[in-house]
Design a protein around this motif. Structure first.
Motif, mmCIF file in Angstrom:
data_model
loop_
_atom_site.group_PDB
_atom_site.id
_atom_site.type_symbol
_atom_site.label_atom_id
_atom_site.label_comp_id
_atom_site.label_asym_id
_atom_site.label_seq_id
_atom_site.Cartn_x
_atom_site.Cartn_y
_atom_site.Cartn_z
ATOM 1 N N PRO A 31 -10.002 -0.398 -1.077
ATOM 2 C CA PRO A 31 -9.442 -1.525 -0.032
ATOM 3 C C PRO A 31 -10.555 -1.741 0.849
ATOM 4 O O PRO A 31 -10.023 -2.480 2.028
ATOM 5 C CB PRO A 31 -8.304 -0.557 0.543
ATOM 6 C CG PRO A 31 -8.951 0.964 0.423
ATOM 7 C CD PRO A 31 -9.739 0.696 -0.928
ATOM 8 N N HIS A 83 -8.292 -11.482 3.357
ATOM 9 C CA HIS A 83 -9.651 -11.659 3.025
ATOM 10 C C HIS A 83 -9.962 -12.572 1.850
ATOM 11 O O HIS A 83 -11.171 -12.737 1.643
ATOM 12 C CB HIS A 83 -10.521 -10.353 3.091
ATOM 13 C CG HIS A 83 -10.433 -9.622 4.126
ATOM 14 N ND1 HIS A 83 -11.219 -9.990 5.155
ATOM 15 C CD2 HIS A 83 -9.572 -8.552 4.735
ATOM 16 C CE1 HIS A 83 -11.073 -9.208 6.476
ATOM 17 N NE2 HIS A 83 -9.820 -8.253 6.103
ATOM 18 N N GLY A 87 -2.094 -8.944 5.872
ATOM 19 C CA GLY A 87 -3.142 -9.072 7.158
ATOM 20 C C GLY A 87 -3.438 -7.601 7.380
ATOM 21 O O GLY A 87 -4.156 -6.569 6.604
HETATM 22 C C1 15L Z 1 -7.450 -5.705 4.397
HETATM 23 O O1 15L Z 1 -7.405 -6.121 3.426
HETATM 24 C C2 15L Z 1 -8.311 -4.160 4.204
HETATM 25 O O2 15L Z 1 -7.883 -3.304 3.133
HETATM 26 C C3 15L Z 1 -8.018 -3.480 5.601
HETATM 27 O O3 15L Z 1 -9.178 -2.547 5.569
HETATM 28 C C4 15L Z 1 -8.526 -4.490 6.849
HETATM 29 O O4 15L Z 1 -9.891 -5.124 6.758
HETATM 30 C C5 15L Z 1 -7.545 -5.437 6.681
HETATM 31 O O5 15L Z 1 -7.476 -6.272 5.622
HETATM 32 C C6 15L Z 1 -7.563 -6.606 7.737
HETATM 33 O O6 15L Z 1 -7.821 -7.881 7.781
HETATM 34 O O7 15L Z 1 -7.347 -6.136 9.225
#
Ligand code: 15L
Length: 253
Positions: free
Chosen positions: A70, A109, A160
């Protein structure tokens, strides 16, 4: 029939394993890490192992696929095994076992290089901000393929910031509360009209700019709003990447 959760020992997994049974879902769990809870139906193993997955998919009608690396700073080697190979193995095992639907945990992302705008559609073009984001775009494409080619019902959730409460000013726009995570997964697991859908996994944040309509069309009605916590954070400069880009500072890492 059970719903299988991959990555069930993780943070979102822990949230769903508490919340989904309350909404009537019977769960099977899988993770590399054993879940030390009484009476859980679990298969311990790695999602890159087809035998583990074949056992995990027995008697299952739906999968919530959370397993994977993640981290937005994950290396190529790590996303290759956990996110690229692992996600393929999960879709393929689901197809082979006759599973009807898969809910895939994608991420904001996947489109992190999207500049802030009035309202970003859920099918905003892929603009990954990291190799992690690239791996999520790949997972979305796999989902589309398995939906079109094999008729599996697939929902990809561009999640998010999943946290108990917003951790920073950016998350006033991107927060997904634990309660809304459960509501979103439940909607995607039960929507009769689902074929393939791409939806934002965020709460009903006053400062949000991600279109919630495609999620609402599936029955996702978020109830939380990060605004409750807004007084805890200073406002962001428009030039700050946490304000300017969907992916926030990840675009610069
Ligand atoms: C995600 O997809 C990530 O897994 C997490 O670590 C955060 O970065 C989150 O997004 C985010 O964008 O806050």
């Amino acid at each position: 029939m059970a719903t299988l959760i991959t990555g069930a020992a993780g943070r979102i997994g822990a949230c769903l394993r508490r919340g989904l049974p309350e909404l009537g879902h019977r769960l099977r769990l899988t993770d590399r890490i054993p879940i030390e809870e009484h009476g859980v139906d679990q298969i311990v193993g790695d999602i890159t192992d087809p035998a583990t997955l074949a056992a995990a998919m027995e008697g299952v009608h739906a999968v919530v696929h959370l397993a994977g690396d993640p981290s937005t700073s994950a290396s190529f080697e790590s996303v290759l095994a956990a996110n690229i190979e692992g996600t393929y193995r999960v879709f393929e095992a689901a197809r082979s076992a006759g599973v009807e639907r898969v809910v895939f945990a994608s991420s904001n992302h996947a489109a992190g290089f999207t500049p802030r705008q009035e309202s970003a559609p859920a099918d905003t073009p892929a603009r990954p901000d990291s190799l992690y984001g690239v791996s999520k775009v790949y997972g979305e494409a796999l989902g589309r393929y398995y939906a079109d080619r094999y008729g599996i019902r697939v929902a990809c959730l561009r999640i998010g910031s999943f946290e108990p409460r917003p951790p920073d000013a950016r998350a006033l726009s991107t927060w997904l509360s634990p309660g809304d995570m459960v509501r979103l997964a439940h909607a995607c697991l039960t929507a009769p009209e689902l074929t393939y859908a791409l939806v934002w996994g965020v709460s009903a944040n006053t400062r949000g700019w991600l279109d919630l309509e495609p999620g609402r069309a599936l029955g996702y009605h978020p109830q939380d709003d990060a605004e409750v916590y807004a007084a805890e954070f200073a406002g962001l400069d428009p030039a700050d990447p946490d304000h300017a880009w969907l992916g926030g500072r990840t675009v610069e890492s």
